[in-house]
Structures are given as C-alpha cells and as structure tokens.
Design a protein around this motif. Structure first.
Motif, PDB file in Angstrom:
ATOM      1  N   SER A  76       0.830  -1.210   0.000  1.00 30.72           N
ATOM      2  CA  SER A  76       0.000   0.000   0.000  1.00 30.72           C
ATOM      3  C   SER A  76       0.864   1.258   0.000  1.00 30.72           C
ATOM      4  CB  SER A  76      -0.931   0.001   1.225  1.00 30.72           C
ATOM      5  OG  SER A  76      -0.204  -0.106   2.433  1.00 30.72           O
ATOM      6  N   SER A  78       2.733   4.271  -1.509  1.00 33.58           N
ATOM      7  CA  SER A  78       2.458   5.009  -2.738  1.00 33.58           C
ATOM      8  C   SER A  78       3.612   4.839  -3.716  1.00 33.58           C
ATOM      9  CB  SER A  78       2.252   6.492  -2.436  1.00 33.58           C
ATOM     10  OG  SER A  78       3.464   7.097  -2.052  1.00 33.58           O
ATOM     11  N   THR A  80       5.367   6.964  -5.171  1.00 34.53           N
ATOM     12  CA  THR A  80       6.469   7.901  -4.922  1.00 34.53           C
ATOM     13  C   THR A  80       7.470   7.346  -3.920  1.00 34.53           C
ATOM     14  OG1 THR A  80       5.115   9.020  -3.245  1.00 34.53           O
ATOM     15  CG2 THR A  80       5.092   9.939  -5.475  1.00 34.53           C
ATOM     16  N   ARG A 101       0.284  -2.257  -6.410  1.00 33.64           N
ATOM     17  CA  ARG A 101      -0.046  -1.334  -5.332  1.00 33.64           C
ATOM     18  C   ARG A 101      -1.543  -1.133  -5.206  1.00 33.64           C
ATOM     19  NH1 ARG A 101      -2.565   3.764  -3.740  1.00 33.64           N
ATOM     20  NH2 ARG A 101      -1.575   4.227  -1.729  1.00 33.64           N
ATOM     21  N   ILE A 242      -4.623  10.130   2.345  1.00 30.42           N
ATOM     22  CA  ILE A 242      -3.896  11.017   1.431  1.00 30.42           C
ATOM     23  C   ILE A 242      -4.797  12.169   1.019  1.00 30.42           C
ATOM     24  CG2 ILE A 242      -2.839  11.173  -0.858  1.00 30.42           C
ATOM     25  CD1 ILE A 242      -1.820   8.342  -0.506  1.00 30.42           C
ATOM     26  N   ASN A 263       2.047  11.274   5.324  1.00 29.84           N
ATOM     27  CA  ASN A 263       1.376  11.956   4.224  1.00 29.84           C
ATOM     28  C   ASN A 263       1.579  13.466   4.299  1.00 29.84           C
ATOM     29  OD1 ASN A 263       0.393   9.509   3.272  1.00 29.84           O
ATOM     30  ND2 ASN A 263      -1.532   9.672   4.394  1.00 29.84           N
ATOM     31  N   SER A 266       5.267  14.312   3.487  1.00 25.62           N
ATOM     32  CA  SER A 266       5.552  14.208   2.055  1.00 25.62           C
ATOM     33  C   SER A 266       5.112  15.465   1.312  1.00 25.62           C
ATOM     34  CB  SER A 266       4.848  12.979   1.474  1.00 25.62           C
ATOM     35  OG  SER A 266       5.075  12.869   0.083  1.00 25.62           O
TER      36      SER A 266
END
Length: 364
Positions: A76, A78, A80, A101, A242, A263, A266
């Motif tokens: 899970s 992301s 990135t 993912r 997110i 989150n 980031s």
C-alpha cells in the motif's frame, strides 16, 4: 473451521468484514474439512529458506534468488515511495521487483482471492499492521529471520512473529500554514471541542481505530465524552488519508485531526503549505512486511524482507517522509512521545469501535 466461520459471522459489521468473508470462504473452497490432516494443511514449504541464519545468508539467498528470476511485492506504499525503494533494491541485487499497489484492504483482498484460486503469485506483502495481522491469523505468512530484527523496536514485533514492522504510521494533527500558526493549536485533542473550531476540522471516514486507541488511552468515560463533543462539532468526514492531507494543504479545511504524519510530511517536503504536530496522546501504528508461505520465489522474498528493514532502505524511507522502524536510523519523524497500538487488538475490537464511529460521525 467452525470457529473461523463463527468469527466471520461476528465480524460482519467491522471494517474487515469483506476481507474476513473472502478468507473464510476461500479456505473452505481450497481445503475441504476432511481433505488433509491439520499438520499437512499448515506445512511451511519454505521454512528452511526463510529461517536460514548462517553468516553467508545474504550471499546464499542472492545466488538462489537470481535463479528464481525476480519477485512480486504487494504493498500500500504510494508509487512515490515504492518506486525509489524498488530502484534501490534492483540496483543493489540485480533482481527484478514487480510491484502491485493498492489500498491496504485491497492488498489483503487480492492475497486472499489468489490463495482461494491456488494462484501463487505474490512473494512479499507490505501494508498496515491490522491487515498484516489478518493475513497472519489465516496462516498466509511465514516467520522469517533477518540479522536486522535486533534493530527493530521489540514492542512492535507481534508475538507470533509472522510479520515484522518496517515503518510506523503516527496519527497526528496537520494544519494549513496559510491559515493557522502552530501556536494557534490546542495542546490536546480535547481543545478541538471548543466552539471556535466548529466548521474548521476534518477527519478520515474509516478511523474508528483512532477512536478506539484514544479511548483506551484516556479511559472510557473521558474518551467517550471527548468523542461525543467532537461529534457535535460536525467535522468534515472524507475517505482516504492522502485525500485528507491534500485537503489541508489545499486549504479546503484548516485542520485534519487524523492525518498520517508521513502523508503530511511528504506534502510539506514538496513545498505545500502544510505542517503537522503530534497531539497528546499521539497514537502509533506499526506497518509491516511479511513473506508469503506459498511464495513462488522464496529466496528472493527473504532477500527483500532483509532489505526493507535494513538501515539502507530504512534511511531511504525516512528521507521520503516515512517514519522508519529500524532504530539505527535516527529520525525527526518519530522523535516524540507516543502510544503504541496493538494491531491484534485493533482487529479484535474493530466491531465495537466501528459501531461507535458510525453512530457518531457517519450517520448524521
């Protein structure tokens, strides 16, 4: 099997009902009640590989992993974060890593469905602690050894040792820095029940887990009083952590109360007007990595499990805003007091807290 079916029936109203349904009926379909002795059904075909402890472990695994030709990870994380992590692994070992993912419940659902269909595709699973716990309870994961296990917080390692913590999610308060300053925020969650915060706060739609953790930390009376008052504030409820962080950064809401600090961090590192603060009591939930019992590439699976909890990979996660689990990696993302939640208890108490959460925040 009857006990498993009974547990499924009792969990119909929980967050994990669809997952438990797939697990139960999948196991019924794959393993008839009289088809095999219990010991044979639970046999671990890769135990010797996963638990190999000799000093040449890395070289031994790598030699055989190259013959396997690659491995598949369900996560899970992301893209990135999983992308750079994959690139580092492939560069270091020369082994192709294929990633699928999805959200954490989707990851579990996919593993369960493939197990039911006897399609052994996935080698390693990496996702939220409670979802890892579901897979562990249904015997889809295997214990594995790693020389890096001694560097993990021992309190985060489940007693059954069928998965290991590789990162940590902290529930924090995030705020839009163009609308608020740090000193404008209360010191405790209970401060958000004051009238001035009405219409300015948001929560994530599935965070009954956060509610249960806070009530268990504060005590039943104080905790439930807080949540009843918070319900009266009529916070904006959105699905997706997110998305909630993005809402705060975009100024659609001033404050998010149930933000994952990874989150928010980031977005902050990418220049968005968002910051976060650990609010008393700050809940921490371990995220986990596990090797699959029926993995088609077991040597590569063990090699990747070693890699993701190594200081090298953990430092990369930290640089991308993901709080690392390995204690050798010093981080400002976990340098505060927190209350650790037990993923097993989260699963066990899911029905109770989902009922309270739905009544207070989802039906008004």
């Amino acid at each position: 099997m009857q006990k498993l079916v009974k547990r499924f029936e009792m969990s119909l109203k929980t967050k994990w009902a669809p997952l438990m349904a797939a697990v139960v009926w999948g196991l019924c379909a794959v393993t008839p009640l009289r088809a095999q002795p219990a010991a044979a059904a639970l046999a671990n075909p890769h135990e010797a590989i996963y638990m190999y402890k000799s000093a040449d472990r890395e070289a031994w695994l790598l030699e055989r992993a190259k013959k396997e030709g690659g491995l598949t990870l369900y996560t899970s994380l992301s893209p990135t974060e999983s992308g750079p992590l994959s690139a580092m692994f492939e560069k270091k070992y020369g082994i192709k890593l294929t990633i699928w993912r999805g959200l954490s419940d989707g990851v579990v659902q996919r593993v369960v469905n493939e197990s039911r269909a006897k399609r052994h595709v996935v080698d390693v699973v990496e996702t939220n602690g409670p979802e890892m716990e579901i897979l562990a309870r249904e015997k889809m994961l295997s214990e594995f050894y790693s020389p890096h296990l001694v560097d993990l917080p021992q309190g985060m390692i489940p007693k059954h040792r069928l998965w290991m913590p590789d990162r940590v999610n902290f529930f924090v308060v995030a705020f839009n820095t163009q609308k608020l300053k740090l000193e404008d925020l209360p010191k405790h969650y209970e401060g958000f029940t004051e009238a001035k915060w009405k219409g300015r706060i948001a929560i994530e739609a599935t965070d009954a887990e956060w509610m249960g953790g806070l009530v268990n930390s504060l005590g039943e009376q104080r905790g439930m009083t807080f949540f009843k008052k918070l319900s009266d504030q009529k916070p904006d409820v959105r699905k997706g952590h997110i998305l909630l962080a993005q809402m705060v950064a975009a100024g659609e809401t001033d404050v998010g109360l149930t933000i994952y600090n990874a989150n928010a961090q980031s977005l902050k590192q990418r220049g968005a007007p968002i910051d976060w603060v650990p609010m008393e009591p700050t809940l921490a939930r371990p995220q986990g990595v596990g090797v699959v019992r029926q993995a088609p590439h077991p040597h590569a699976a063990a090699l990747f499990a070693d890699f993701i909890i190594s200081p090298e990979a953990q430092a990369l996660l930290n640089s991308m805003g993901r709080p690392p689990a390995n204690q050798k990696v010093k981080s400002n993302l976990n340098n505060f007091n927190y209350v650790l939640t037990d993923p097993g208890i989260v699963v066990d108490e899911a029905e109770k807290w989902n009922q309270h959460w739905t009544r207070l925040f989802l039906t008004k």
